[in-house]
Design an enzyme around this catalytic site. Structure first.
Site, mmCIF file in Angstrom:
data_model
loop_
_atom_site.group_PDB
_atom_site.id
_atom_site.type_symbol
_atom_site.label_atom_id
_atom_site.label_comp_id
_atom_site.label_asym_id
_atom_site.label_seq_id
_atom_site.Cartn_x
_atom_site.Cartn_y
_atom_site.Cartn_z
ATOM 1 N N PHE A 3 22.975 6.732 -7.282
ATOM 2 C CA PHE A 3 23.648 7.235 -6.074
ATOM 3 C C PHE A 3 24.425 8.519 -6.341
ATOM 4 C CE2 PHE A 3 23.653 2.591 -5.258
ATOM 5 C CZ PHE A 3 23.165 2.556 -3.962
ATOM 6 N N SER A 59 17.319 11.425 1.205
ATOM 7 C CA SER A 59 17.914 11.598 2.530
ATOM 8 C C SER A 59 16.858 12.063 3.516
ATOM 9 C CB SER A 59 19.006 12.671 2.429
ATOM 10 O OG SER A 59 19.376 13.125 3.709
ATOM 11 N N TYR A 62 22.354 21.436 -0.229
ATOM 12 C CA TYR A 62 22.385 19.981 -0.439
ATOM 13 C C TYR A 62 20.992 19.395 -0.217
ATOM 14 C CZ TYR A 62 22.598 15.160 1.095
ATOM 15 O OH TYR A 62 22.314 13.835 1.268
ATOM 16 N N LYS A 108 17.999 17.482 -2.805
ATOM 17 C CA LYS A 108 17.286 16.212 -2.614
ATOM 18 C C LYS A 108 15.780 16.434 -2.723
ATOM 19 C CE LYS A 108 20.796 13.440 -2.044
ATOM 20 N NZ LYS A 108 21.141 12.491 -3.121
ATOM 21 N N ARG A 119 20.847 10.554 16.626
ATOM 22 C CA ARG A 119 20.696 10.223 15.214
ATOM 23 C C ARG A 119 20.342 8.754 15.066
ATOM 24 N NH1 ARG A 119 20.660 14.791 15.108
ATOM 25 N NH2 ARG A 119 21.800 16.312 13.851
#
Ligand code: UFG
Length: 339
Positions: free
Chosen positions: A80, A124, A148, A152, A230
Site C-alpha cells: 500500500f 488506482s 501521481y 501508478k 464517482r
C-alpha cells in the site's frame, strides 16, 4: 499465510490488516508513518485481539527492506505504501516519482532475492486516464493526467515486466475507485493531514465543525445534477477485496491478474452530500464553485471480473459509507491522537 503489509498503518492498509488478522493470517506491518499515526496500532490490536509487529521505516530504504525480507519468512506482500495526493504530485513531481517508484523497486528487489513472489499492489482507477470508455474495464489502455497517476501506470508496468521475466511471480493489481467510509466500530477511519483533498473527508470535517462549508467543484458537468459522478466504495469492501485477491494468487495460472475494485454505481457529489446529511441528521452547507482542474465528469467500474475471478463484490451502500464515516469522525473529531 505470513503476510507483510507495507503502509499497513494507513487508511486502507489498517482496515485490510484487521481483516487479514480476522481471516487467520499472520501479519507484520512496515510503515514510515509519513502519512499515518502510530496510535492506529493499538486500535487494530483492540479490534482483533492480536499483537501486531510493526516495523517503522520507509521501504525506500533498501538495506532495511532487504533485512526485513531476509528474516521474515513471508509468503506474500500487500504493498500500500505510497504518496497519493493528486494536486501535490503536480506541484512536486520529483518527490512522487522518487518515492512511489523507489519504494516499489526496493520492495520487489528484496522480495525477488528472498523468493517471496506473491504481491498484491494498490493501483488506482486513475490509470484509465482522461477520457475513458464507461464503464471502465480492465482491458482499457492505461494512461494518466498527473504525476501521481503516472507513478501508478509505471508501477503496474514494472510489476508486469518483473512477472514476465520470472513466471513464478503471482501479482494482483487492484485498481481502486473511490474508497470512503470507516470501520463500523468508529475506532478507525480516514485521517487526512492538513486540508482534505477528497470529498468525503472534507464533508465529514464540515459536519464535525472543523470547516465551515463544502465547495462543490463544478455544477455544469454533463451529468443528471451537473456534478461529477464517482464510484464510491466502502473501505471495508475494499479491504475484503485484498483478502480475496491474496487467496486468489495461490491458484492463479497466469503471473498477473488485474481487478477493478468498485461497485459499478456512479454517485454524484450532491447525492453524496445528501447521503452524509442523512447520516448526520441535518443539512450540511455547501457552495457550488468553479470546476477543479483535472477532474473527469464520470468514473465508474465494471466490477464483473473481480466478481467472477475473486468471488468478491462490494456489498455496502452509500448510506453505510456515510454512517460509518460519520461514526468515526464524530467520535474522533481531530482524527487519531498524536501520542
Ligand atoms: N469534490 C468537491 N469538493 C471537494 C473535494 C472533492 O466537489 O472539496 C468533488 C471532486 O471535484 C470530484 C468528487 O468530489 O468530482 C470526488 O473527488 P475526490 O477528490 O474525493 O476523488 P477523485 O475522484 O478526484 O480522486 C480519486 C482518488 C485519486 C485517484 C482518482 C482517480 O482520490 O487518488 O480518484 O481514480 F487518482
Amino acid at each position: 499465510m505470513r503476510v507483510l503489509v507495507t503502509g499497513g498503518a494507513g487508511y486502507i492498509g489498517s482496515h485490510t490488516v484487521v481483516q487479514l488478522l480476522a481471516a487467520g493470517h499472520q501479519v507484520e506491518v512496515v510503515d514510515s508513518f509519513a502519512n499515518a499515526k502510530a496510535s492506529v496500532v493499538p486500535r487494530i490490536e483492540a479490534l482483533t485481539g492480536s499483537l501486531l509487529t510493526v516495523h517503522a521505516f520507509d521501504v525506500c530504504d533498501r538495506d532495511k527492506t532487504e533485512a526485513l525480507l531476509a528474516g521474515g519468512a513471508f509468503e506474500a506482500v500487500i504493498h500500500f505504501a505510497g504518496f497519493k495526493a493528486v494536486g501535490e504530485s503536480v506541484a512536486e513531481p520529483l518527490s512522487y516519482y522518487d518515492n512511489n517508484l523507489d519504494s516499489t523497486l526496493s520492495l520487489v528487489r528484496a522480495m525477488n532475492r528472498h523468493g517471496v513472489r506473491r504481491l498484491v499492489f494498490s493501483s488506482s482507477a486513475t490509470v484509465y486516464g482522461a477520457d475513458p470508455e464507461l464503464p471502465m474495464r480492465e482491458e482499457l489502455p492505461t494512461s494518466a493526467t498527473n504525476p501521481y497517476g503516472w507513478t501508478k501506470v509505471m508501477q503496474e508496468q514494472i510489476l508486469r515486466d518483473v512477472a514476465a521475466a520470472d513466471h513464478s511471480w503471482r501479482i494482483g493489481l487492484l485498481r481502486y475507485f473511490n474508497p470512503v467510509g470507516a470501520h463500523p466500530s468508529g475506532t478507525m477511519g480516514e485521517d487526512p493531514q492538513g486540508n482534505p483533498n477528497n470529498l468525503v473527508p472534507f464533508i465529514a470535517q464540515v459536519a464535525v465543525g472543523r470547516r465551515e462549508r463544502l465547495a462543490v467543484f463544478g455544477g455544469d458537468y454533463d451529468t443528471p445534477d451537473g456534478t461529477c459522478l464517482r464510484d464510491y466504495i466502502h473501505v471495508e469492501d475494499l479491504a475484503a477485496g485484498h483478502v480475496a485477491a491474496l487467496h486468489r494468487l495461490q491458484a492463479m495460472a497466469e503471473p498477473v491478474g488485474v481487478w477493478n475494485l468498485g461497485t459499478g454505481q456512479g454517485t454524484s457529489v450532491l447525492e453524496m452530500v445528501a447521503a452524509f446529511s442523512r447520516a448526520v441528521g441535518r443539512d450540511l452547507p455547501y457552495d457550488i464553485v468553479e470546476r477543479r482542474a483535472g477532474d473527469i465528469a464520470v468514473s465508474y467500474a465494471d466490477p464483473s471480473r473481480a466478481h467472477a475471478e475473486l468471488g468478491w463484490r462490494a456489498v455496502k451502500s452509500v448510506d453505510d459509507m456515510c454512517a460509518d464515516a460519520w461514526r468515526w469522525q464524530s467520535a474522533n473529531p481531530q482524527g487519531y491522537p498524536d501520542a
